[in-house]
Design a protein around this motif. Sequence first.
Motif, PDB file in Angstrom:
ATOM      1  N   THR A  94       0.980   4.437   1.444  1.00 58.63           N
ATOM      2  CA  THR A  94       0.072   5.335   1.646  1.00 58.63           C
ATOM      3  C   THR A  94      -0.065   7.435   0.995  1.00 58.63           C
ATOM      4  N   LYS A 130     -12.829   9.913   7.421  1.00 67.69           N
ATOM      5  CA  LYS A 130     -11.613   9.181   7.219  1.00 67.69           C
ATOM      6  C   LYS A 130      -9.951   9.030   5.646  1.00 67.69           C
ATOM      7  N   ALA A 131      -8.972   8.934   5.904  1.00 71.26           N
ATOM      8  CA  ALA A 131      -8.249   8.730   4.349  1.00 71.26           C
ATOM      9  C   ALA A 131      -8.022   7.587   4.657  1.00 71.26           C
ATOM     10  N   ILE A 132      -8.585   6.641   3.144  1.00 71.82           N
ATOM     11  CA  ILE A 132      -8.408   5.562   3.164  1.00 71.82           C
ATOM     12  C   ILE A 132      -7.078   4.893   2.367  1.00 71.82           C
ATOM     13  N   PRO A 133      -6.147   4.406   2.369  1.00 76.25           N
ATOM     14  CA  PRO A 133      -4.926   4.137   1.256  1.00 76.25           C
ATOM     15  C   PRO A 133      -5.883   3.574   0.444  1.00 76.25           C
ATOM     16  N   PHE A 134      -5.016   3.669  -0.593  1.00 78.26           N
ATOM     17  CA  PHE A 134      -5.591   2.182  -1.454  1.00 78.26           C
ATOM     18  C   PHE A 134      -4.329   1.852  -2.338  1.00 78.26           C
ATOM     19  N   GLN A 144      -1.861   7.116  -1.432  1.00 76.09           N
ATOM     20  CA  GLN A 144      -2.814   7.548  -2.732  1.00 76.09           C
ATOM     21  C   GLN A 144      -3.871   6.849  -1.034  1.00 76.09           C
ATOM     22  N   ALA A 145      -4.274   7.969  -1.423  1.00 76.22           N
ATOM     23  CA  ALA A 145      -5.724   7.895  -0.664  1.00 76.22           C
ATOM     24  C   ALA A 145      -7.035   8.523  -0.834  1.00 76.22           C
ATOM     25  N   ILE A 159      -7.631   8.866  -6.813  1.00 79.58           N
ATOM     26  CA  ILE A 159      -7.010   9.254  -5.661  1.00 79.58           C
ATOM     27  C   ILE A 159      -7.960  10.998  -4.781  1.00 79.58           C
ATOM     28  N   ALA A 161     -10.426  -1.448  -0.587  1.00 82.80           N
ATOM     29  CA  ALA A 161      -9.392  -0.516   0.232  1.00 82.80           C
ATOM     30  C   ALA A 161     -10.069  -0.345   1.555  1.00 82.80           C
ATOM     31  N   THR A 169       1.007  -1.342  -0.202  1.00 83.20           N
ATOM     32  CA  THR A 169      -0.104   0.469  -0.358  1.00 83.20           C
ATOM     33  C   THR A 169       0.613   1.441  -0.053  1.00 83.20           C
ATOM     34  N   ALA A 185      -9.052  -2.358   5.141  1.00 85.07           N
ATOM     35  CA  ALA A 185      -9.012  -0.949   6.564  1.00 85.07           C
ATOM     36  C   ALA A 185      -9.886  -1.614   7.344  1.00 85.07           C
TER      37      ALA A 185
END
Length: 86
Positions: free
Chosen positions: A4, A13-17, A6-7, A74, A26, A2, A30
């Motif tokens: 970080t 809430k920021a979710i990385p993918f 890219q979210a 993003i 994703a 992952t 999480a």
Amino acid sequence: MTSTSQAFLFDGKAIPFDSNETIAMALDRAGIRTLGAGQGNSTGRYFCGIGTCQACTVSVDGTRMEACLTPARIGLQVERIASVSL
Ligand code: FES
């Protein structure tokens, strides 16, 4: 792996993918498994993964979409929705 950098945002809430991941993938990674109202008496969740059950319907930049079919990008603003009607 992952990245970080890219979210997207899920309820703020920021979710990385990773590249080529869907929103549902994703969120599942999480640990987010409750996606909103769902259908009937069930809770929204990542279930069939192929766009059939509609259980993963979320709001993506204000439009209802299946999280399992929608590529993560993003800056997307993804939110739980209060109710789903077909
Ligand atoms: S998980 Fe069934 S439509 Fe997305």
